[in-house]
Design a protein around this motif. Structure first.
Motif, PDB file in Angstrom:
ATOM      1  N   ALA A 114       4.195  -7.016  14.842  1.00  0.00           N
ATOM      2  CA  ALA A 114       3.435  -6.335  13.796  1.00  0.00           C
ATOM      3  C   ALA A 114       3.852  -4.874  13.688  1.00  0.00           C
ATOM      4  N   CYS A 115       4.135  -4.244  14.828  1.00  0.00           N
ATOM      5  CA  CYS A 115       4.536  -2.831  14.802  1.00  0.00           C
ATOM      6  C   CYS A 115       5.851  -2.647  14.053  1.00  0.00           C
ATOM      7  N   LEU A 116       6.812  -3.529  14.290  1.00  0.00           N
ATOM      8  CA  LEU A 116       8.079  -3.432  13.561  1.00  0.00           C
ATOM      9  C   LEU A 116       7.873  -3.610  12.060  1.00  0.00           C
ATOM     10  N   ALA A 117       6.995  -4.510  11.676  1.00  0.00           N
ATOM     11  CA  ALA A 117       6.724  -4.710  10.252  1.00  0.00           C
ATOM     12  C   ALA A 117       6.087  -3.474   9.638  1.00  0.00           C
ATOM     13  N   LEU A 118       5.183  -2.833  10.374  1.00  0.00           N
ATOM     14  CA  LEU A 118       4.572  -1.597   9.881  1.00  0.00           C
ATOM     15  C   LEU A 118       5.616  -0.490   9.755  1.00  0.00           C
ATOM     16  N   GLU A 119       6.495  -0.382  10.737  1.00  0.00           N
ATOM     17  CA  GLU A 119       7.583   0.589  10.645  1.00  0.00           C
ATOM     18  C   GLU A 119       8.434   0.327   9.398  1.00  0.00           C
ATOM     19  N   ASP A 120       8.794  -0.933   9.198  1.00  0.00           N
ATOM     20  CA  ASP A 120       9.587  -1.303   8.011  1.00  0.00           C
ATOM     21  C   ASP A 120       8.903  -0.834   6.734  1.00  0.00           C
ATOM     22  N   ALA A 121       7.604  -1.107   6.646  1.00  0.00           N
ATOM     23  CA  ALA A 121       6.871  -0.795   5.419  1.00  0.00           C
ATOM     24  C   ALA A 121       6.952   0.692   5.102  1.00  0.00           C
ATOM     25  N   LEU A 155       0.831  -1.210   0.000  1.00  0.00           N
ATOM     26  CA  LEU A 155       0.000   0.000   0.000  1.00  0.00           C
ATOM     27  C   LEU A 155       0.861   1.255   0.000  1.00  0.00           C
ATOM     28  N   ALA A 156       1.887   1.293   0.863  1.00  0.00           N
ATOM     29  CA  ALA A 156       2.745   2.477   0.953  1.00  0.00           C
ATOM     30  C   ALA A 156       3.462   2.744  -0.367  1.00  0.00           C
ATOM     31  N   LEU A 157       3.921   1.702  -1.044  1.00  0.00           N
ATOM     32  CA  LEU A 157       4.617   1.865  -2.322  1.00  0.00           C
ATOM     33  C   LEU A 157       3.649   2.249  -3.437  1.00  0.00           C
ATOM     34  N   GLN A 158       2.478   1.623  -3.454  1.00  0.00           N
ATOM     35  CA  GLN A 158       1.479   1.946  -4.473  1.00  0.00           C
ATOM     36  C   GLN A 158       1.022   3.401  -4.331  1.00  0.00           C
ATOM     37  N   GLN A 159       0.860   3.871  -3.117  1.00  0.00           N
ATOM     38  CA  GLN A 159       0.429   5.251  -2.895  1.00  0.00           C
ATOM     39  C   GLN A 159       1.443   6.255  -3.432  1.00  0.00           C
ATOM     40  N   ASN A 193       3.616   3.589  17.976  1.00  0.00           N
ATOM     41  CA  ASN A 193       4.539   3.593  16.840  1.00  0.00           C
ATOM     42  C   ASN A 193       3.940   2.903  15.619  1.00  0.00           C
ATOM     43  N   GLY A 194       3.205   1.821  15.832  1.00  0.00           N
ATOM     44  CA  GLY A 194       2.531   1.156  14.719  1.00  0.00           C
ATOM     45  C   GLY A 194       1.298   1.910  14.258  1.00  0.00           C
ATOM     46  N   MET A 195       0.567   2.503  15.200  1.00  0.00           N
ATOM     47  CA  MET A 195      -0.626   3.265  14.830  1.00  0.00           C
ATOM     48  C   MET A 195      -0.263   4.463  13.961  1.00  0.00           C
ATOM     49  N   ALA A 196       0.916   5.049  14.181  1.00  0.00           N
ATOM     50  CA  ALA A 196       1.339   6.184  13.360  1.00  0.00           C
ATOM     51  C   ALA A 196       1.393   5.796  11.885  1.00  0.00           C
ATOM     52  N   VAL A 197       1.847   4.580  11.598  1.00  0.00           N
ATOM     53  CA  VAL A 197       1.919   4.117  10.210  1.00  0.00           C
ATOM     54  C   VAL A 197       0.518   3.866   9.659  1.00  0.00           C
ATOM     55  N   LEU A 198      -0.336   3.215  10.437  1.00  0.00           N
ATOM     56  CA  LEU A 198      -1.686   2.935   9.954  1.00  0.00           C
ATOM     57  C   LEU A 198      -2.436   4.223   9.647  1.00  0.00           C
ATOM     58  N   ARG A 199      -2.222   5.243  10.471  1.00  0.00           N
ATOM     59  CA  ARG A 199      -2.883   6.528  10.209  1.00  0.00           C
ATOM     60  C   ARG A 199      -2.309   7.180   8.954  1.00  0.00           C
TER      61      ARG A 199
END
Length: 383
Positions: free
Chosen positions: A299-306, A22-26, A52-58
């Motif tokens: 999961a939070c680390l994976a979201l940060e990575d993304a 999603l991040a790359l497609q955006q 830290n993970g919620m920041a990415v989801l937002r």
């Protein structure tokens, strides 16, 4: 580097892989997710997403109103396994609230957002090899298909088939701990929606509510050497679980008594990867840094990575430099968080006088304990 029009393959359709897609497609890429399963599903279990993970989801725009799909945490209560005596209460981290998600619900919102953005998702797509070429990555599928992309992201989990291509064969270390996972109906609607950590000699039980407090997530961990199956979708025997935690009483004992369907897996640990990328292939999430579940940060680390992976293309010129920047930005933090989780594995299972001394200390400093981990929760990868 502008990534408009770049062809990118993401291997693995879990939470980290879907967030990266999603991040790359955006940012203008053309992303294909390759998922080996027949459907994008998750075993019924919960996960905790801290600030830290919620920041990415937002930032991805998928949880403007997290209360629709997640349960707000009101902190954590620490208990002793005998009679469920309260040892201490930990407030929510100062960085911001933690939310409890059902894995299937979080994956669903990420998948739908990715599809709306134009991500292509291919199921039954088992990747057997990825080769680096000077200007592209070549992805081989089990059915004989070969795909080409400017680069590939391996988000295929802790037993990644792509990680050995970059790092060679590594033997995982058995931690001598086995985890049981289950969910049960939650009927105590008068109780505050908090996580509960019940500690006993060589064992602990974590519970927290899901889906508007209709369901209780259970993770029970025990020190053990006679079970070495690493897959976490393996079915367990509820009667075996009850017997192994029969001396746990209080809320944890009551929750375990309701379990009718349970999965278990032995906890193996691989080190944080020495090599995260080779200029055309990059590791993400558990493929790069598998962690024990004792900081609730997988999961939070994976979201940060993304997010950091996608952002690296805003700041660097060329695929190679962007992937190098991603690796250098993420490696140190991943090592620190993984080490913190490993330390908690020992702290939860103390025996004898050490357990009693630790509980006395927690009673005094417990409300301040979350500050020790501010460096984890305060981190905002989107800043």
């Amino acid at each position: 580097m502008k990534i408009d029009g770049l062809q990118i393959c993401v291997i693995g359709g879990g939470i980290g892989g879907m967030a990266a897609a999603l991040a790359l497609q955006q940012r203008g890429a053309r992303v294909t997710v390759l998922e080996q399963a027949e459907a994008l599903t998750e075993v019924g279990a919960g996960l905790q997403i801290s600030a830290n993970g919620m920041a990415v989801l937002r930032a991805l725009g998928v949880v403007d109103d997290p209360g629709r799909v997640a349960q707000l945490s009101h902190g954590t209560v620490l208990r002793d396994y005998r009679r469920g005596r309260v040892v201490s209460r930990l407030p929510a981290p100062s960085a911001g609230p933690t939310w409890y998600f059902h894995r299937a619900d979080l994956l669903d919102v990420l998948q739908k957002a990715a599809e709306r953005a134009g991500v292509s998702i291919r199921l039954n797509a088992r990747v057997t090899n990825v080769r680096k070429h000077p200007a592209e990555a070549e992805i081989a599928l089990q059915d004989g298909t070969r795909l080409r992309a400017e680069f590939a992201v391996a988000a295929d989990g802790g037993r990644s088939g792509i990680r050995p291509i970059l790092n060679g064969t590594e033997a995982p270390a058995f931690t001598h701990q086995v985890a049981w996972r289950s969910t049960v109906p939650w009927t105590d609607h008068e109780a505050e929606p908090m996580a509960s950590l019940t500690m006993g000699p060589g064992r602990h039980v974590v519970t927290y509510p899901l889906r508007k407090q209709s369901m209780l997530n259970i993770v029970a961990v025990e020190e053990r050497s006679d079970w070495r199956e690493e897959g976490w979708r393996l079915r367990g025997d509820p009667e075996d679980l009850w017997a192994r935690f029969s001396d746990f009483s209080g809320p944890a004992g009551a929750a375990l008594a309701q379990v009718q369907d349970v999965h278990l897996w032995a906890l193996f640990l691989r080190p944080v990867a020495q090599k995260w990328q080779n200029g055309r292939v990059a590791l993400l999430g558990d493929a790069a840094h598998p962690t024990l579940p004792f900081m609730a940060q997988g999961a939070c680390l994976a979201l940060e990575d993304a997010w950091i992976l996608a952002r690296s293309f805003d700041e660097q010129s060329g695929v190679r430099r962007a992937l190098e920047a991603y690796e250098s930005t993420r490696k140190s933090r991943a090592r620190k968080v993984v080490a913190a989780a490993g330390a908690n594995a020992r702290n939860f299972h103390l025996r004898g006088p050490a357990r009693l001394a630790a509980q006395a200390a927690l009673a005094l400093i417990g409300p301040r304990l979350t500050r020790r981990y501010d460096w984890i929760y305060d981190y905002d990868p989107t800043a």
